[in-house]
Design an enzyme around this catalytic site. Sequence first.
Site, PDB file in Angstrom:
ATOM      1  N   HIS A   1      27.469  71.129  93.457  1.00  0.00           N
ATOM      2  CA  HIS A   1      27.120  70.153  92.434  1.00  0.00           C
ATOM      3  C   HIS A   1      25.841  69.431  92.825  1.00  0.00           C
ATOM      4  O   HIS A   1      25.554  69.218  94.000  1.00  0.00           O
ATOM      5  CB  HIS A   1      28.256  69.152  92.191  1.00  0.00           C
ATOM      6  CG  HIS A   1      28.813  68.527  93.429  1.00  0.00           C
ATOM      7  ND1 HIS A   1      29.632  69.217  94.320  1.00  0.00           N
ATOM      8  CD2 HIS A   1      28.692  67.260  93.942  1.00  0.00           C
ATOM      9  CE1 HIS A   1      29.984  68.421  95.305  1.00  0.00           C
ATOM     10  NE2 HIS A   1      29.422  67.224  95.111  1.00  0.00           N
TER      11      HIS A   1
ATOM     12  N   HIS B   1      23.639  66.017  92.469  1.00  0.00           N
ATOM     13  CA  HIS B   1      23.654  64.589  92.141  1.00  0.00           C
ATOM     14  C   HIS B   1      22.291  64.212  91.566  1.00  0.00           C
ATOM     15  O   HIS B   1      21.256  64.512  92.159  1.00  0.00           O
ATOM     16  CB  HIS B   1      23.898  63.741  93.392  1.00  0.00           C
ATOM     17  CG  HIS B   1      25.235  63.936  94.028  1.00  0.00           C
ATOM     18  ND1 HIS B   1      26.304  63.099  93.777  1.00  0.00           N
ATOM     19  CD2 HIS B   1      25.679  64.876  94.912  1.00  0.00           C
ATOM     20  CE1 HIS B   1      27.344  63.509  94.498  1.00  0.00           C
ATOM     21  NE2 HIS B   1      26.995  64.581  95.194  1.00  0.00           N
TER      22      HIS B   1
END
Length: 408
Positions: A395, A397
């Site tokens: 993922h 950020h």
Amino acid sequence: MKSGVLQLVAFLSIIGNSSVFGFSTATSLSPTMSLTMSSSSSNSESVLSNSDHILFDLPVSNNGARVRAILYHKQLSQQQVDIISPMKLGGLKSDEYMAVSPQGLMPALIIQKEHESGMKHLSESDTIARFLLAEYSGVGPSFQPDNPRSNQICRWHDVYLTTIQGCLYKPASRFPLGDYADRKSAIAAFKKNLKVIEGFMSDEGMYLCNNEVSLADAALFPTCIFANYMLPKFDDSEPPLPPKLNAWFDNLRNNDAVFSKIHDEIMGTLVTSWEEKNHRWDVIWLAGQRDLAPGTIFDKIIAKEIPATIVKEDDHILAFKDINPVAPAHILVIPKDRNGLTQIRKASAEHTDILGRLLVAAGEIANDSDLGFGDGARIVINDGNDGGQEVYHIHVHVLGGRKLGAMG
């Protein structure tokens, strides 16, 4: 080019003297055979045989097998067409071979018998096949070169199967393939197009078009050998070939001596060399290598099983607000299909496309003032325990909404 001639002379000096039509370990040469090279460095030709034509091919080549099926069915002699390994010209990427086949692919044909077209060599299996059908039109079956059903199957095969067949056996470094950036999508497309071709088949007869062998049979059968052997390595939950296509494949393999021979030629290399000796699929993603890591909370968010404030979504990525933000604006961007990408250190060429999509999405989000972003953002990917990664589904950020301090 002088060095190329010397290499070819060296090859000729070590070639043996026993051969049979089809594949052989050596090529018989006459004492009077000459070695000729054209004056152009980009159009080198070597006379390695007294035959009318030389076909450069190897047993495992499914595209070359299209041509071999024609040779075998027409029972052409070695004098008419001699089959020689590309290694006799130094290999697929040698200057000598690429002068015959500019892409360095099999098969390739040297036309040693003077032809009215003036062509000295041909590449691409369909072109070679049609040339030989015209050259030997009065011998054996015609292969129906003008049958529209056959031509439709051949065209679909060449455009939508052979261009992506590498998804079944090539390493990640060879991606993308055609329009497909990753193996999973390429395999799905390969299966889909097998079903499309099944829809083109005739409902009558032993062969794809009717009771007579056609170019379609010669083109598709070798590729179906690949599919039948390789697709189960990626997914054995369903038969590798659609039912009607599978019945045709089994019928030819068991009841047509030529296609049985083609099957044995290809499978001999696939099993003994690719599989048993080189263990090719042990390192191929989705075959010997798979995503066995446990699921995460992100899977539940993607499935909409738990709520999230989603700010961006398409077929490939999902972006949502972090429930524990460390900045006024804090968005997470994730791939919908983890595909083994638990962390950035697991990335390979298989993931080039999705990594690009993640960063493009991050950039678009960082430009969205409605999400609280101002003059820029910090884009972060945490990796592993030392990197502070908490969820093992890669993922990105996207942090902003204020001036952030220096890193470190």
